[in-house]
Write a protein that holds these residues in place. Structure first.
Motif, mmCIF file in Angstrom:
data_model
loop_
_atom_site.group_PDB
_atom_site.id
_atom_site.type_symbol
_atom_site.label_atom_id
_atom_site.label_comp_id
_atom_site.label_asym_id
_atom_site.label_seq_id
_atom_site.Cartn_x
_atom_site.Cartn_y
_atom_site.Cartn_z
ATOM 1 N N ALA A 158 29.281 4.514 79.425
ATOM 2 C CA ALA A 158 30.269 5.348 80.091
ATOM 3 C C ALA A 158 31.712 5.113 79.657
ATOM 4 O O ALA A 158 32.488 6.053 79.562
ATOM 5 C CB ALA A 158 30.172 5.154 81.607
ATOM 6 N N GLY A 208 29.706 8.678 80.372
ATOM 7 C CA GLY A 208 30.976 9.064 80.973
ATOM 8 C C GLY A 208 31.761 9.874 79.969
ATOM 9 O O GLY A 208 31.632 11.080 79.888
ATOM 10 N N PHE A 248 34.449 7.313 84.909
ATOM 11 C CA PHE A 248 34.281 6.294 83.866
ATOM 12 C C PHE A 248 35.591 5.623 83.476
ATOM 13 O O PHE A 248 35.583 4.483 83.053
ATOM 14 C CB PHE A 248 33.624 6.905 82.628
ATOM 15 C CG PHE A 248 34.469 7.940 81.944
ATOM 16 C CD1 PHE A 248 35.403 7.577 81.000
ATOM 17 C CD2 PHE A 248 34.310 9.272 82.245
ATOM 18 C CE1 PHE A 248 36.175 8.531 80.371
ATOM 19 C CE2 PHE A 248 35.071 10.233 81.624
ATOM 20 C CZ PHE A 248 36.017 9.867 80.694
#
Length: 85
Positions: A11, A56, A79
């Protein structure tokens, strides 16, 4: 679902990549990206495993980049603020 669940965390943006993108899409000498290589190895080693990718930054690339792999994608919309470094 299987007895084994594998989670790949992707992410957070990379601070060492010039464009600040996702490290998982870096191409290796094999011609595959880092995340493709991970999925290949995990698929061969644990064929019945449930693989979850937490994405993310650039999460939309996963859909087109990993079309040939069996995985689930969980998107972390926070994120940039909700990760540990």
């Amino acid at each position: 679902f299987s007895d084994l669940t594998i989670i790949i965390l992707t992410a957070a943006p990379s601070k060492k990549i010039r464009n600040g993108g996702c490290r998982s899409f870096l191409e290796l000498k094999t011609g595959l990206s880092l995340v493709q290589t991970q999925l290949e190895i995990l698929g061969e080693t644990y064929p019945e495993a449930d693989i979850i990718i937490v994405g993310g930054i650039e999460f939309n690339k996963f859909y087109s980049h990993l079309i040939d792999y069996d995985y689930r994608l969980v998107v972390n919309p926070n994120f940039d603020t909700a990760h540990f470094a």
